[in-house]
Write a protein that holds these residues in place. Structure first.
Motif, PDB file in Angstrom:
ATOM      1  N   LYS A  90       0.822  -1.222   0.000  1.00 43.24           N
ATOM      2  CA  LYS A  90       0.000   0.000   0.000  1.00 43.24           C
ATOM      3  C   LYS A  90       0.855   1.272   0.000  1.00 43.24           C
ATOM      4  O   LYS A  90       0.445   2.298  -0.535  1.00 43.24           O
TER       5      LYS A  90
ATOM      6  N   LYS B  63      -4.139   0.927   8.191  1.00 45.30           N
ATOM      7  CA  LYS B  63      -4.183  -0.253   7.320  1.00 45.30           C
ATOM      8  C   LYS B  63      -2.861  -1.010   7.389  1.00 45.30           C
ATOM      9  O   LYS B  63      -1.807  -0.387   7.486  1.00 45.30           O
TER      10      LYS B  63
ATOM     11  N   TRP C 233      -8.797  -7.993   1.143  1.00 46.60           N
ATOM     12  CA  TRP C 233     -10.118  -8.367   1.663  1.00 46.60           C
ATOM     13  C   TRP C 233     -10.478  -7.566   2.920  1.00 46.60           C
ATOM     14  O   TRP C 233     -11.273  -8.008   3.745  1.00 46.60           O
ATOM     15  N   GLY C 234      -9.841  -6.405   3.110  1.00 54.44           N
ATOM     16  CA  GLY C 234     -10.182  -5.559   4.252  1.00 54.44           C
ATOM     17  C   GLY C 234      -9.686  -6.100   5.587  1.00 54.44           C
ATOM     18  O   GLY C 234     -10.064  -5.585   6.641  1.00 54.44           O
TER      19      GLY C 234
ATOM     20  N   GLN D 168      -6.510   9.289   5.999  1.00 54.78           N
ATOM     21  CA  GLN D 168      -7.722  10.052   6.295  1.00 54.78           C
ATOM     22  C   GLN D 168      -8.935   9.140   6.080  1.00 54.78           C
ATOM     23  O   GLN D 168      -8.901   8.256   5.218  1.00 54.78           O
TER      24      GLN D 168
ATOM     25  N   VAL E 115     -12.302   8.687   4.456  1.00 52.10           N
ATOM     26  CA  VAL E 115     -13.041   9.339   3.366  1.00 52.10           C
ATOM     27  C   VAL E 115     -14.532   9.123   3.602  1.00 52.10           C
ATOM     28  O   VAL E 115     -14.984   7.978   3.739  1.00 52.10           O
TER      29      VAL E 115
ATOM     30  N   LYS F 240     -17.417   8.447   2.286  1.00 54.94           N
ATOM     31  CA  LYS F 240     -17.980   7.996   1.006  1.00 54.94           C
ATOM     32  C   LYS F 240     -19.474   7.715   1.180  1.00 54.94           C
ATOM     33  O   LYS F 240     -19.934   7.504   2.294  1.00 54.94           O
TER      34      LYS F 240
ATOM     35  N   ASP G 113     -18.118   1.944  -2.504  1.00 47.86           N
ATOM     36  CA  ASP G 113     -16.961   2.315  -3.312  1.00 47.86           C
ATOM     37  C   ASP G 113     -17.103   1.663  -4.680  1.00 47.86           C
ATOM     38  O   ASP G 113     -18.105   0.988  -4.951  1.00 47.86           O
TER      39      ASP G 113
ATOM     40  N   THR H 134     -16.411  -1.712   2.402  1.00 46.57           N
ATOM     41  CA  THR H 134     -17.439  -2.043   1.409  1.00 46.57           C
ATOM     42  C   THR H 134     -16.917  -2.987   0.325  1.00 46.57           C
ATOM     43  O   THR H 134     -17.564  -3.146  -0.709  1.00 46.57           O
TER      44      THR H 134
ATOM     45  N   GLU I 151      -6.965   2.106  -4.071  1.00 48.46           N
ATOM     46  CA  GLU I 151      -6.232   0.850  -4.229  1.00 48.46           C
ATOM     47  C   GLU I 151      -6.199   0.401  -5.665  1.00 48.46           C
ATOM     48  O   GLU I 151      -7.117   0.689  -6.437  1.00 48.46           O
TER      49      GLU I 151
HETATM   50  N1  LIG Z   1      -9.514   5.911   3.673  1.00 48.42           N
HETATM   51  C1  LIG Z   1     -10.682   5.290   3.670  1.00 48.42           C
HETATM   52  N2  LIG Z   1     -11.813   5.912   4.073  1.00 48.42           N
HETATM   53  C2  LIG Z   1     -13.011   5.273   4.092  1.00 48.42           C
HETATM   54  N3  LIG Z   1     -13.172   4.009   3.687  1.00 48.42           N
HETATM   55  C3  LIG Z   1     -12.079   3.332   3.245  1.00 48.42           C
HETATM   56  C4  LIG Z   1     -10.793   3.943   3.210  1.00 48.42           C
HETATM   57  N4  LIG Z   1      -9.914   3.060   2.715  1.00 48.42           N
HETATM   58  C5  LIG Z   1     -10.603   1.939   2.456  1.00 48.42           C
HETATM   59  N5  LIG Z   1     -11.914   2.101   2.786  1.00 48.42           N
HETATM   60  C6  LIG Z   1     -12.961   1.066   2.658  1.00 48.42           C
HETATM   61  O1  LIG Z   1     -12.396  -0.166   3.032  1.00 48.42           O
HETATM   62  C7  LIG Z   1     -12.479  -1.127   1.980  1.00 48.42           C
HETATM   63  C8  LIG Z   1     -11.195  -1.932   1.889  1.00 48.42           C
HETATM   64  O2  LIG Z   1     -10.119  -1.049   1.649  1.00 48.42           O
HETATM   65  P1  LIG Z   1      -8.830  -1.448   0.840  1.00 48.42           P
HETATM   66  O3  LIG Z   1      -9.243  -1.762  -0.554  1.00 48.42           O
HETATM   67  O4  LIG Z   1      -7.808  -0.409   1.038  1.00 48.42           O
HETATM   68  O5  LIG Z   1      -8.427  -2.780   1.630  1.00 48.42           O
HETATM   69  P2  LIG Z   1      -7.914  -4.160   1.114  1.00 48.42           P
HETATM   70  O6  LIG Z   1      -7.721  -5.017   2.320  1.00 48.42           O
HETATM   71  O7  LIG Z   1      -6.730  -3.956   0.250  1.00 48.42           O
HETATM   72  O8  LIG Z   1      -9.165  -4.711   0.246  1.00 48.42           O
HETATM   73  P3  LIG Z   1      -9.240  -5.439  -1.196  1.00 48.42           P
HETATM   74  O9  LIG Z   1      -7.883  -5.953  -1.534  1.00 48.42           O
HETATM   75  O10 LIG Z   1     -10.250  -6.523  -1.001  1.00 48.42           O
HETATM   76  O11 LIG Z   1      -9.728  -4.395  -2.154  1.00 48.42           O
HETATM   77  C9  LIG Z   1     -12.732  -0.322   0.719  1.00 48.42           C
HETATM   78  O12 LIG Z   1     -13.504  -1.077  -0.165  1.00 48.42           O
HETATM   79  C10 LIG Z   1     -13.469   0.911   1.246  1.00 48.42           C
HETATM   80  O13 LIG Z   1     -14.853   0.665   1.338  1.00 48.42           O
END
Ligand SMILES: Nc1ncnc2c1ncn2[C@@H]1O[C@H](COP(=O)(O)OP(=O)(O)OP(=O)(O)O)[C@@H](O)[C@H]1O
Length: 310
Positions: free
Chosen positions: A90, A130, A136-137, A171, A173, A175, A179, A202, A251
Motif C-alpha cells: 500500500k 491499514k 479483503w479488508g 484520512q 473518506v 464515502k 466504493d 465495502t 487501491e
Molecule cells: N480511507 C478510507 N476511508 C473510508 N473508507 C475506506 C478507506 N480506505 C478503504 N476504505 C474502505 O475499506 C475497503 C477496503 O479497503 P482497501 O481496498 O484499502 O483494503 P484491502 O484489504 O486492500 O481490500 P481489497 O484488496 O479486497 O480491495 C474499501 O472497499 C473501502 O470501502
C-alpha cells in the motif's frame, strides 16, 4: 496459444478464466507454486514454452517472486513483476498514485507507535490504519478515538508481524456507503461495479452488495491513469466518491478477483480478459517477427559490401 497459470488455489475467478481459455482451444498449463521450484537458469517445465503466464498466486510474496522469475526467464507474464511489486504494497501504491498526480486519500507512514499516534492525532477521528500488505479488508481499523488508537497500535506492535510496525495511517473518506471497482486491461475498462454496505468496509469480500456501475469519463480517466501509474496489466482499480464531487483512488489490485464483478454486470468478464490476452500475445508475436526481419536485413547489409567488392 499456450498459457501458463501460476496458482495455489483455483478460485471461481480462475475457473472462469480456465473454461474460457479451454473453450477457445488454448492449451493451459497449471503450475501449483507450492510444488514448483524456481532456479536461476531455466523456468520450471512447461512454463518456458508458454506464450503468456498468468500469475494468480494468492500470497503476495509468491506472486511477487513468481512473476519476477518469469520476467527473468523472458517469459511474458501478467502481471509484470513491477506491477506486482507496486500493487502488493500500500505504501508503494500510494507513492505511485501521488507521483502520477492521481487523487488518492491523504496518507502518512510512521515507523513507531509513538509517531503513528502523532500521525493519527494530526488526522483527527475517525481515521484509518491499514496493514501495508493484505487484502479483503483484513486487519484494517477505523479509529474513532485516541484510546482506541493506542490500543490498536499496542496490539500491532506487540503481536503483529514485522510488517505491522510500518504504520499506514489514512484520512477517513466520507464515502456514500459504497466504493467502486473498475476492472481494466492496460488501462482499458472491461466493466465496473459499485459495492455498497452499511459497514465502512465495502469490498465484496466483506459481503457488500454489488451492482453494475456505468462508467463516466472521469472514472474512466482515473482508472487509466492509475493503471499506467502502477505499470499496467490486468487490474482492479478501486475508487471512492467524494462528498463534494470527484473521486479518489484508494487501491489498485494486481491479482484481481472478478467473480463478483462478473455476476454484477452484463459483460462476460473472463471472455474480455481472454480477448486481451490473445491480442497481447499476437502483438508480441508480431514484434518478434519484425525484430527477426530487422536482424535478417542487418545481416544482408553487413554482407553487402563484400558481395559488391567481388
Ligand atoms: N480511507 C478510507 N476511508 C473510508 N473508507 C475506506 C478507506 N480506505 C478503504 N476504505 C474502505 O475499506 C475497503 C477496503 O479497503 P482497501 O481496498 O484499502 O483494503 P484491502 O484489504 O486492500 O481490500 P481489497 O484488496 O479486497 O480491495 C474499501 O472497499 C473501502 O470501502
Amino acid at each position: 496459444m499456450e498459457v501458463g497459470l501460476l496458482y495455489s488455489r483455483i478460485r471461481p475467478d480462475e475457473k472462469l478464466l480456465l473454461s474460457e481459455l479451454r473453450e477457445r482451444g488454448h492449451e493451459v498449463h497449471k503450475v501449483d507454486v507450492r510444488k514448483a521450484t524456481f532456479g536461476l537458469d531455466a523456468p520450471p517445465e512447461p512454463l518456458g514454452d508458454c506464450d503468456v503466464v498468468l500469475d494468480r498466486c494468492l500470497a503476495t510474496s509468491r506472486s511477487k517472486y513468481a512473476s519476477r522469475f518469469m520476467a527473468h526467464y523472458d517469459v511474458p507474464v501478467v502481471n509484470s513483476p513491477e506491477t506486482a511489486k507496486t500493487c502488493s504494497d500500500k505504501v508503494e501504491t500510494s507513492l505511485a498514485l501521488a507521483e502520477a498526480g492521481i487523487p488518492t486519500p491523504e496518507t502518512t507512514v510512521a515507523f513507531t507507535k509513538e509517531s503513528a499516534l502523532d500521525a493519527i492525532e494530526a488526522f483527527g477521528y475517525p481515521c484509518v490504519l491499514k496493514p501495508v500488505v493484505g487484502s479483503w479488508g483484513r486487519l484494517m481499523a477505523k479509529l474513532e478515538s485516541r484510546s482506541a488508537a493506542e490500543a490498536v497500535l499496542e496490539h500491532k506492535e506487540t503481536l503483529g508481524h514485522y510488517e505491522h510496525s510500518v504504520f499506514y495511517v489514512q484520512q477517513f473518506v466520507q464515502k456514500p456507503g459504497r466504493d467502486l471497482r473498475v476492472l481494466t486491461v492496460d488501462g482499458e475498462p472491461i466493466a465496473a461495479m459499485s459495492r455498497t454496505s452499511d459497514h465502512w468496509l465495502t469490498n465484496a469480500a466483506t459481503g457488500a452488495e454489488t451492482a453494475s456501475f456505468d462508467l463516466d469519463p472521469e472514472v474512466e480517466k482515473l482508472a487509466k491513469q492509475a493503471s499506467d501509474a502502477v505499470g499496467g496489466g490486468l487490474l482492479g482499480v478501486d475508487l471512492m466518491e467524494l462528498e463534494n464531487g470527484g473521486y479518489t483512488v484508494h487501491e489498485v489490485n494486481h491479482t484481481v478477483e472478478f467473480k463478483a464483478l462478473n455476476a454484477a454486470v452484463d459483460v462476460n468478464v473472463a471472455a474480455k480478459v481472454v480477448d486481451w490476452l490473445e491480442a497481447k500475445v499476437a502483438a508480441e508475436a508480431a514484434d518478434d517477427a519484425e525484430a527477426d526481419d530487422t536482424d535478417a536485413d542487418d545481416a544482408d547489409a553487413d554482407t553487402a559490401p563484400a558481395e559488391v567488392g567481388q
